[in-house]
Scaffold this active site. Structure first.
Site, PDB file in Angstrom:
ATOM      1  N   HIS A 498       0.827  -1.211   0.000  1.00 23.68           N
ATOM      2  CA  HIS A 498       0.000   0.000   0.000  1.00 23.68           C
ATOM      3  C   HIS A 498       0.858   1.257   0.000  1.00 23.68           C
ATOM      4  O   HIS A 498       0.661   2.161  -0.826  1.00 23.68           O
ATOM      5  CB  HIS A 498      -0.911  -0.005   1.226  1.00 23.68           C
ATOM      6  CG  HIS A 498      -1.597   1.306   1.473  1.00 23.68           C
ATOM      7  ND1 HIS A 498      -2.694   1.721   0.763  1.00 23.68           N
ATOM      8  CD2 HIS A 498      -1.317   2.311   2.339  1.00 23.68           C
ATOM      9  CE1 HIS A 498      -3.061   2.917   1.174  1.00 23.68           C
ATOM     10  NE2 HIS A 498      -2.241   3.290   2.149  1.00 23.68           N
ATOM     11  N   GLU A 499       1.823   1.340   0.906  1.00 26.01           N
ATOM     12  CA  GLU A 499       2.648   2.533   0.987  1.00 26.01           C
ATOM     13  C   GLU A 499       3.535   2.670  -0.236  1.00 26.01           C
ATOM     14  O   GLU A 499       3.788   3.787  -0.704  1.00 26.01           O
ATOM     15  CB  GLU A 499       3.516   2.500   2.262  1.00 26.01           C
ATOM     16  CG  GLU A 499       2.738   2.496   3.560  1.00 26.01           C
ATOM     17  CD  GLU A 499       1.880   3.743   3.742  1.00 26.01           C
ATOM     18  OE1 GLU A 499       2.170   4.763   3.081  1.00 26.01           O
ATOM     19  OE2 GLU A 499       0.919   3.700   4.528  1.00 26.01           O
TER      20      GLU A 499
END
Length: 501
Positions: A498-499
């Site tokens: 996600h990051e």
């Protein structure tokens, strides 16, 4: 041209490149590495040369220079134009942004009493400068004059967005207020800045103040081997026998999910969820109340009914009504399923001997057992498939297949912390796209959570050169034990992806 207007407001999020003063540097600043041109690979911060003592003088010097640049824009006799006002303003304060980009990102990932002391001195200076910028009547009138002519300027999409964001930034930071209200805005924003620093400092102190020291091996029942090894390593680092669990994410979540000792789970849960809420010198109760009060005052001063409406105006949801409507709809649909899940979990816990009602420190523990019982799968079974080096390789490969990006480890660039890995990022033609710092492991100087930030954003300089970004990815994975492999949970893997994405 960058699209983001660099308004240094209550928090410092904008980053840019180097810009030396046109006048000779004072002797005390001539050797300050934060002010000098960085003759490093991709002009990355020279962390081997930067010392704590360099930050405050660098901030003071950069603020003085930024004020001179703003003053030069205001004192122009020529009619305000997009180039001499909006573009000039976008390029003003680059040195200040360069220094802020280093200090404020490092201080979140490597916070020490020394960096906290610098922040307490630097933030009032920066907030004052930010307020002087946004409340500068002469500057705002020039910006406003250009903005009112926007339909006649034949701007391209990027230029139009820059103009729109520039004008809105002034309006949202008090430029349209009368003199008395501008003074109120200054006081509120300064206090908000100070309280925000205090809040974060208190949470970090409280997080680091607590440990659960276990000397009876029976109290480790239920915990997986890697969690025990991490705890033994932490105890050794603290010169203690046995095992130590703390409130860092890898340690806390492993304990709350797997430890059979319910009373110890309660202790860990209570410690984690009452951080900075103990009535001691690190207590945040009054801080939170004051922050809430000041945010409401700020929003209403600027013409918004709530602080939520002020924040959401620049986001997809647009206003608090839409958010509350969405949450109400979500609650209506999800609540019956949540009640059923709770009843199922309570019934299952009863079969394992729980006679009391489920408490908050029970949910993770019994949910993990129920999932294993129903599906014969759990995080511990999956973790060998998510070894950190393999996960990193897989994520880089995914980016390569989707976008043609290539990641090459660069050991010549000096990191801000010894475990940070740094990669040069190239496109399929071999053109440099970015420099990527990845800070994987939890430690006492790092705040919790995971985030992507930038030491420098991409922009085009005054000579038309495309300056590439310096990106930082910060995570809180468990550190390796005795140089062994780091095994991630599926949630860790999802967070990384996600990051990164």
């Amino acid at each position: 041209m960058k699209l983001k207007f660099k308004m240094l407001s209550m928090t410092i999020l904008t980053l840019s490149s180097t810009l030396l003063a046109k006048e000779p540097l004072a002797k005390e600043n001539a050797k300050n590495p934060l002010i000098q041109v960085w003759n490093t690979p991709s002009q990355t911060p020279p962390f081997d040369k930067i010392k704590i003592a360099h930050y405050l003088p660098a901030f003071q010097f950069a603020i003085t220079q930024a004020r001179q640049e703003i003053d030069a824009i205001c004192k122009q006799r020529s009619v305000p134009t997009f180039e001499n006002t909006i573009v000039a303003l976008d390029r003003a304060g680059l040195l200040l942004n360069k220094i802020s980009g280093v200090f404020f990102n490092v201080s979140e990932a490597e916070s020490t009493p020394e960096t906290q002391a610098v922040a307490k001195e630097a933030m009032p200076l920066i907030t004052t400068y930010s307020n002087d910028l946004s409340l500068n009547e002469a500057l705002f009138q020039r910006v406003k004059a250009v903005y009112e002519q926007k339909d006649k300027l034949n701007l391209n999409e990027e230029q139009g967005m820059l103009l729109e964001k520039t004008y809105k930034s002034f309006a949202r930071n008090g430029a349209n207020l009368n003199a008395a209200d501008k003074e109120k805005y200054r006081k509120i924003s300064q206090e908000l800045s100070d309280l925000s620093l205090q809040f974060n400092e208190n949470v970090l102190k409280e997080t680091n103040a607590y440990i659960l020291h276990i000397t009876n091996e029976a109290d480790l029942s239920g915990l997986p081997v890697d969690a025990r090894d991490q705890a033994a390593q932490l105890a050794k680092a603290k010169n203690l026998d046995g095992w130590v669990f703390d409130l860092s994410q890898p340690s806390y979540f492993a304990f709350i999910r797997y430890a059979d000792n319910r009373e110890l789970r309660k202790q860990m849960f209570t410690a984690y969820n009452t951080r900075a809420f103990q009535g001691n010198e690190n207590d945040n109760q009054k801080v939170v109340l004051r922050l809430t009060q000041l945010r409401l005052e700020l929003a209403q001063l600027l013409g918004y009914p709530t602080y939520s409406d002020y924040v959401l105006e620049e986001r997809m949801a647009e206003n608090s009504k839409k958010v509350n409507t969405f949450l109400d709809q979500l609650l209506k649909v999800s609540l019956p399923y949540a009640k059923k899940d709770l009843a199922d979990l309570q019934a299952y816990a009863k079969t394992l001997g729980l006679t009391d009602s489920l408490e908050r420190w029970d949910f993770g523990y019994y949910s993990e057992k129920l999932r294993t019982a129903k599906y014969d799968i759990n995080d511990e079974v999956l973790k060998p498939y998510f070894e950190l080096k393999s996960v990193s390789k897989g994520i880089f490969e995914l980016a390569n297949r989707l976008y043609g990006l290539k990641f090459v480890l660069n050991t010549q660039i000096v990191p801000y912390q010894k475990d940070v890995l740094i990669y040069d990022v190239f496109d399929p033609s071999g053109k440099e796209m970015a420099v990527l710092y990845i800070d994987f492991y939890a430690r006492s100087t790092k705040k919790g959570g995971a985030w992507m930030t930038a030491f420098r954003e991409q922009y085009v300089d005054a000579k038309g050169k495309d300056v590439r970004p310096i990106i930082s990815l910060v995570l809180n994975f468990p550190a390796p034990v005795d140089n062994g492999p780091v095994l991630l949970t599926f949630n860790d893997f999802s967070t990384f992806l996600h990051e990164f994405g």
